[in-house]
Design a protein around this motif. Structure first.
Motif, PDB file in Angstrom:
ATOM      1  N   ALA A  38      10.158  72.810  19.272  1.00 35.52           N
ATOM      2  CA  ALA A  38       9.048  72.313  20.074  1.00 35.52           C
ATOM      3  C   ALA A  38       8.609  70.943  19.577  1.00 35.52           C
ATOM      4  O   ALA A  38       8.238  70.074  20.374  1.00 35.52           O
ATOM      5  CB  ALA A  38       7.876  73.298  20.018  1.00 35.52           C
ATOM      6  N   GLU A  39       8.687  70.731  18.255  1.00 38.20           N
ATOM      7  CA  GLU A  39       8.317  69.413  17.724  1.00 38.20           C
ATOM      8  C   GLU A  39       9.273  68.351  18.269  1.00 38.20           C
ATOM      9  O   GLU A  39       8.860  67.270  18.720  1.00 38.20           O
ATOM     10  CB  GLU A  39       8.378  69.424  16.181  1.00 38.20           C
ATOM     11  N   HIS A  40      10.565  68.683  18.273  1.00 41.52           N
ATOM     12  CA  HIS A  40      11.533  67.686  18.754  1.00 41.52           C
ATOM     13  C   HIS A  40      11.334  67.429  20.254  1.00 41.52           C
ATOM     14  O   HIS A  40      11.261  66.289  20.706  1.00 41.52           O
ATOM     15  CB  HIS A  40      12.974  68.148  18.506  1.00 41.52           C
ATOM     16  N   PHE A  41      11.199  68.515  21.018  1.00 41.09           N
ATOM     17  CA  PHE A  41      11.060  68.358  22.471  1.00 41.09           C
ATOM     18  C   PHE A  41       9.811  67.561  22.817  1.00 41.09           C
ATOM     19  O   PHE A  41       9.836  66.668  23.675  1.00 41.09           O
ATOM     20  CB  PHE A  41      11.006  69.728  23.148  1.00 41.09           C
ATOM     21  N   SER A  42       8.709  67.842  22.118  1.00 40.04           N
ATOM     22  CA  SER A  42       7.440  67.135  22.389  1.00 40.04           C
ATOM     23  C   SER A  42       7.554  65.663  22.001  1.00 40.04           C
ATOM     24  O   SER A  42       7.086  64.783  22.719  1.00 40.04           O
ATOM     25  CB  SER A  42       6.295  67.805  21.623  1.00 40.04           C
ATOM     26  N   TRP A  43       8.225  65.403  20.880  1.00 36.97           N
ATOM     27  CA  TRP A  43       8.445  63.997  20.471  1.00 36.97           C
ATOM     28  C   TRP A  43       9.342  63.293  21.472  1.00 36.97           C
ATOM     29  O   TRP A  43       9.077  62.155  21.895  1.00 36.97           O
ATOM     30  CB  TRP A  43       9.090  63.957  19.074  1.00 36.97           C
ATOM     31  N   TRP A  44      10.367  63.975  21.938  1.00 32.00           N
ATOM     32  CA  TRP A  44      11.341  63.392  22.879  1.00 32.00           C
ATOM     33  C   TRP A  44      10.678  63.070  24.213  1.00 32.00           C
ATOM     34  O   TRP A  44      10.798  61.960  24.739  1.00 32.00           O
ATOM     35  CB  TRP A  44      12.489  64.381  23.074  1.00 32.00           C
ATOM     36  N   MET A  45       9.898  63.998  24.762  1.00 31.82           N
ATOM     37  CA  MET A  45       9.186  63.754  26.019  1.00 31.82           C
ATOM     38  C   MET A  45       8.197  62.600  25.841  1.00 31.82           C
ATOM     39  O   MET A  45       8.070  61.714  26.684  1.00 31.82           O
ATOM     40  CB  MET A  45       8.426  65.014  26.452  1.00 31.82           C
ATOM     41  N   THR A  46       7.517  62.580  24.695  1.00 28.07           N
ATOM     42  CA  THR A  46       6.515  61.536  24.439  1.00 28.07           C
ATOM     43  C   THR A  46       7.188  60.172  24.330  1.00 28.07           C
ATOM     44  O   THR A  46       6.744  59.193  24.936  1.00 28.07           O
ATOM     45  CB  THR A  46       5.755  61.866  23.140  1.00 28.07           C
ATOM     46  N   SER A  47       8.304  60.109  23.603  1.00 29.81           N
ATOM     47  CA  SER A  47       9.004  58.830  23.402  1.00 29.81           C
ATOM     48  C   SER A  47       9.605  58.316  24.700  1.00 29.81           C
ATOM     49  O   SER A  47       9.678  57.112  24.932  1.00 29.81           O
ATOM     50  CB  SER A  47      10.129  59.008  22.381  1.00 29.81           C
ATOM     51  N   MET A  48      10.021  59.229  25.564  1.00 27.61           N
ATOM     52  CA  MET A  48      10.681  58.840  26.815  1.00 27.61           C
ATOM     53  C   MET A  48       9.674  58.295  27.828  1.00 27.61           C
ATOM     54  O   MET A  48      10.008  57.447  28.643  1.00 27.61           O
ATOM     55  CB  MET A  48      11.388  60.065  27.413  1.00 27.61           C
ATOM     56  N   LEU A  49       8.430  58.763  27.738  1.00 25.82           N
ATOM     57  CA  LEU A  49       7.482  58.494  28.823  1.00 25.82           C
ATOM     58  C   LEU A  49       6.370  57.506  28.470  1.00 25.82           C
ATOM     59  O   LEU A  49       5.721  56.967  29.360  1.00 25.82           O
ATOM     60  CB  LEU A  49       6.851  59.819  29.291  1.00 25.82           C
ATOM     61  N   HIS A  50       6.118  57.262  27.214  1.00 24.13           N
ATOM     62  CA  HIS A  50       4.992  56.404  26.835  1.00 24.13           C
ATOM     63  C   HIS A  50       5.444  54.994  26.461  1.00 24.13           C
ATOM     64  O   HIS A  50       6.503  54.813  25.883  1.00 24.13           O
ATOM     65  CB  HIS A  50       4.222  57.014  25.653  1.00 24.13           C
ATOM     66  N   ARG A  51       4.618  54.026  26.803  1.00 21.22           N
ATOM     67  CA  ARG A  51       4.879  52.634  26.423  1.00 21.22           C
ATOM     68  C   ARG A  51       4.269  52.396  25.047  1.00 21.22           C
ATOM     69  O   ARG A  51       3.048  52.313  24.915  1.00 21.22           O
ATOM     70  CB  ARG A  51       4.241  51.676  27.443  1.00 21.22           C
ATOM     71  N   ALA A  52       5.108  52.312  24.029  1.00 18.95           N
ATOM     72  CA  ALA A  52       4.575  52.103  22.669  1.00 18.95           C
ATOM     73  C   ALA A  52       4.070  50.668  22.552  1.00 18.95           C
ATOM     74  O   ALA A  52       4.791  49.721  22.903  1.00 18.95           O
ATOM     75  CB  ALA A  52       5.665  52.359  21.646  1.00 18.95           C
ATOM     76  N   PRO A  53       2.844  50.463  22.083  1.00 17.40           N
ATOM     77  CA  PRO A  53       2.359  49.092  21.852  1.00 17.40           C
ATOM     78  C   PRO A  53       3.369  48.351  20.972  1.00 17.40           C
ATOM     79  O   PRO A  53       3.873  48.898  20.000  1.00 17.40           O
ATOM     80  CB  PRO A  53       1.043  49.308  21.091  1.00 17.40           C
ATOM     81  N   GLY A  54       3.701  47.112  21.375  1.00 19.29           N
ATOM     82  CA  GLY A  54       4.670  46.352  20.572  1.00 19.29           C
ATOM     83  C   GLY A  54       6.106  46.666  20.971  1.00 19.29           C
ATOM     84  O   GLY A  54       7.055  46.049  20.491  1.00 19.29           O
ATOM     85  N   GLY A  55       6.257  47.663  21.906  1.00 24.26           N
ATOM     86  CA  GLY A  55       7.621  47.956  22.366  1.00 24.26           C
ATOM     87  C   GLY A  55       8.149  46.780  23.181  1.00 24.26           C
ATOM     88  O   GLY A  55       7.388  46.042  23.787  1.00 24.26           O
ATOM     89  N   ASP A  56       9.490  46.619  23.209  1.00 20.09           N
ATOM     90  CA  ASP A  56      10.030  45.463  23.949  1.00 20.09           C
ATOM     91  C   ASP A  56      10.845  45.949  25.151  1.00 20.09           C
ATOM     92  O   ASP A  56      10.897  47.141  25.458  1.00 20.09           O
ATOM     93  CB  ASP A  56      10.898  44.609  23.014  1.00 20.09           C
ATOM     94  N   GLU A  57      11.493  44.986  25.833  1.00 13.01           N
ATOM     95  CA  GLU A  57      12.227  45.341  27.054  1.00 13.01           C
ATOM     96  C   GLU A  57      13.399  46.273  26.755  1.00 13.01           C
ATOM     97  O   GLU A  57      13.784  47.109  27.560  1.00 13.01           O
ATOM     98  CB  GLU A  57      12.726  44.046  27.738  1.00 13.01           C
ATOM     99  N   PHE A  58      13.942  46.124  25.546  1.00 13.44           N
ATOM    100  CA  PHE A  58      15.051  47.015  25.168  1.00 13.44           C
ATOM    101  C   PHE A  58      14.564  48.468  25.158  1.00 13.44           C
ATOM    102  O   PHE A  58      15.220  49.354  25.701  1.00 13.44           O
ATOM    103  CB  PHE A  58      15.570  46.605  23.783  1.00 13.44           C
ATOM    104  N   ASP A  59      13.366  48.667  24.581  1.00  9.19           N
ATOM    105  CA  ASP A  59      12.792  50.033  24.566  1.00  9.19           C
ATOM    106  C   ASP A  59      12.645  50.554  25.982  1.00  9.19           C
ATOM    107  O   ASP A  59      12.968  51.707  26.284  1.00  9.19           O
ATOM    108  CB  ASP A  59      11.409  50.001  23.891  1.00  9.19           C
ATOM    109  N   GLU A  60      12.143  49.688  26.861  1.00  9.27           N
ATOM    110  CA  GLU A  60      11.898  50.144  28.243  1.00  9.27           C
ATOM    111  C   GLU A  60      13.214  50.495  28.929  1.00  9.27           C
ATOM    112  O   GLU A  60      13.328  51.501  29.616  1.00  9.27           O
ATOM    113  CB  GLU A  60      11.163  49.065  29.044  1.00  9.27           C
ATOM    114  N   LYS A  61      14.229  49.681  28.687  1.00 10.04           N
ATOM    115  CA  LYS A  61      15.535  49.954  29.307  1.00 10.04           C
ATOM    116  C   LYS A  61      16.090  51.299  28.822  1.00 10.04           C
ATOM    117  O   LYS A  61      16.664  52.078  29.592  1.00 10.04           O
ATOM    118  CB  LYS A  61      16.532  48.826  28.969  1.00 10.04           C
ATOM    119  N   LEU A  62      15.909  51.580  27.548  1.00  9.20           N
ATOM    120  CA  LEU A  62      16.388  52.869  27.012  1.00  9.20           C
ATOM    121  C   LEU A  62      15.643  54.023  27.675  1.00  9.20           C
ATOM    122  O   LEU A  62      16.237  55.026  28.075  1.00  9.20           O
ATOM    123  CB  LEU A  62      16.174  52.925  25.501  1.00  9.20           C
ATOM    124  N   GLN A  63      14.333  53.871  27.832  1.00 10.61           N
ATOM    125  CA  GLN A  63      13.527  54.942  28.456  1.00 10.61           C
ATOM    126  C   GLN A  63      13.988  55.166  29.892  1.00 10.61           C
ATOM    127  O   GLN A  63      14.202  56.304  30.329  1.00 10.61           O
ATOM    128  CB  GLN A  63      12.049  54.561  28.436  1.00 10.61           C
TER     129      GLN A  63
END
Ligand code: FAS
Ligand code: PHB
Length: 391
Positions: A340-365
């Motif tokens: 559940a920790e991994h799944f929750s982290w994975w869903m969170t990382s896939m859907l949220h815009r991390a402050p300081g994230g760049d276009e590469f991050d967005e393309k991966l998402q």
């Protein structure tokens, strides 16, 4: 100081503590539940909204699903929205018919409290100075204050169901290994008196930040937007919240209905696990032992899984004198906790815009989102984690 004895002392009257108390009662095992807040406060806390089938089954075993069966809303899918497209994830179709039930944690807690009080079982609200003792030496007891007097509760076992900020985990800090991740964002959630604008939950990835469309009933919506973790809710008048929700969820041919905001608040986000979840006769369950970001709708369901494992272990111990399940409680819980920790982290990382994230991050998402919504194996992986992996 007044003395009392029970078999299991339960610290905390959240979903974990109350469900454990109910399961033990139905197995003929005595327990006392101690809660430091008032009944009104506990019943007013707005938190989770999605129940896995396993949670519903456990509440059924606890005998508290009469209202849930009437008012719970069964959902067979969710939507992921990104790049101006809304994609359906058919949860039930992908998982051999498993579904989720929309029923607020607030309602679960109300049903559990009512059941316990109707049965005349000990549930003490507004206790103070709770402290746990003797759990390493096989003679555990809890001291606390209630109604102006000091109390001592002798027991065989202490269940620490007192949440992330409780007193039970800290007393065994020295034997614990903890793992944590703080996220650079939180959720601003509102409860609105308006019918949901979508038939199922919508998880939105957007350049302005994540948004979630959920619900509590056919006339009540629960909506969230990603925000700074230290956001001051006073800076968010209703109009600003709705404006942000419209911007992040806009879709051709669809509109978001507004309504009176009944409640709003900001919640931070973290991943956290404490290992092991037991020490001597002290057993941690639920948020006392682990926290997940709410993106995967796992927090409440994980707490319920812990409590099922602990209840079964205690019943085996009391009925048959065998301690095997108690000895393996932590290991039996942690497998599911880390999934559940991994799944929750994975869903969170896939859907949220991390402050300081760049276009590469967005393309991966966006690539991940497109893959999950076009590949059946990828969608099945999301679906089986979301509805809750079978035991
Ligand atoms: P809880 O924290 O619910 O219950 C612990 C109880 O112990 C509380 O009643 C507390 O008052 C009491 N307590 C604390 N210290 C005590 C002491 N010293 N003595 C006696 N009693 C004490 N999960 C989801 O799945 N989806 C969501 O959307 C979601 N949103 C959330 C929003 C917020 C703001 C928070 C904080 C959590 C959210 N969660 C969500 C997670 C949440 O639902 C938890 O997983 C769930 O409440 C866990 O239940 P318990 O382990 O019983 O802990
Ligand atoms: C909610 O309805 O509160 C809810 C639903 C799904 C989530 C988180 C919260 O992932």
């Amino acid at each position: 100081m007044t003395h009392e004895r029970t078999q299991v002392a339960i610290v905390g009257a959240g979903p974990a503590g109350l469900t454990l108390g109910q399961l033990l009662y139905r197995a003929g095992i005595d327990a006392v539940v101690l809660e430091d807040r008032s009944r009104d406060y506990v019943e007013a806390r707005i938190r989770a909204g999605v129940l896995e089938q396993g949670t519903v089954d456990l509440l059924e075993r606890a005998g508290v699903t009469e209202r849930l069966q009437r008012e719970g809303i069964v959902h067979h899918g969710i939507y992921l929205q990104f790049d101006g497209e809304r994609h359906h994830i058919p949860l039930s179709e992908l998982t051999g018919g498993r579904s989720i039930v929309i029923y607020g944690q607030t309602e679960v807690v109300k049903d559990l409290i009512a059941a316990r009080l109707d049965a005349g079982l000990p549930l003490r609200f507004e206790v103070s100075n709770v402290a746990v003792h003797g759990f390493e030496g096989g003679e555990p007891f809890v001291t606390y204050e209630h109604d102006g007097g000091e109390r001592r509760l002798d027991c065989d076992v202490i269940a620490g169901c007192d949440g992330f900020h409780g007193v039970c985990r800290p007393v065994i800090e020295r034997v614990l290994r903890t793992y944590s991740r703080e996220y650079p964002f939180g959720w601003l959630g509102i409860l609105a008196d308006v019918a949901p604008s979508s038939d199922e939950l919508v998880y939105n990835h957007h350049a302005r930040g994540f948004a979630l469309l959920s619900l509590r009933s056919p006339t009540r919506s629960r909506l969230y937007i990603q925000c700074r973790p230290d956001e001051d809710i006073a800076d968010w008048p209703d109009e600003r919240i709705w404006e942000e929700l419209h911007a992040r969820t806009a879709l051709d041919g669809w509109s978001l209905e507004e309504g009176p905001v009944l409640e709003k608040g900001v919640t931070g986000m973290r991943s956290f696990v404490a290992e092991p979840m037991q020490h001597g006769r002290l057993f941690l369950a639920g948020d006392a032992a682990h926290i997940v970001p709410p993106t995967g709708a796992k927090g409440l369901n994980l707490a319920m899984h812990d409590v099922r494992v602990l209840a079964d272990a205690l019943i085996e111990w009391y009925d048959n004198g065998r301690a095997g399940l108690l000895d393996s409680y932590s290991a039996d819980c942690l497998r599911r906790v880390w999934r559940a920790e991994h799944f929750s982290w994975w869903m969170t990382s896939m859907l949220h815009r991390a402050p300081g994230g760049d276009e590469f991050d967005e393309k991966l998402q966006l690539s991940q989102l497109r893959y999950v919504t076009t590949s059946t194996p990828a969608a099945t992986s999301l679906a089986e984690n979301y509805v809750g992996l079978e035991e």
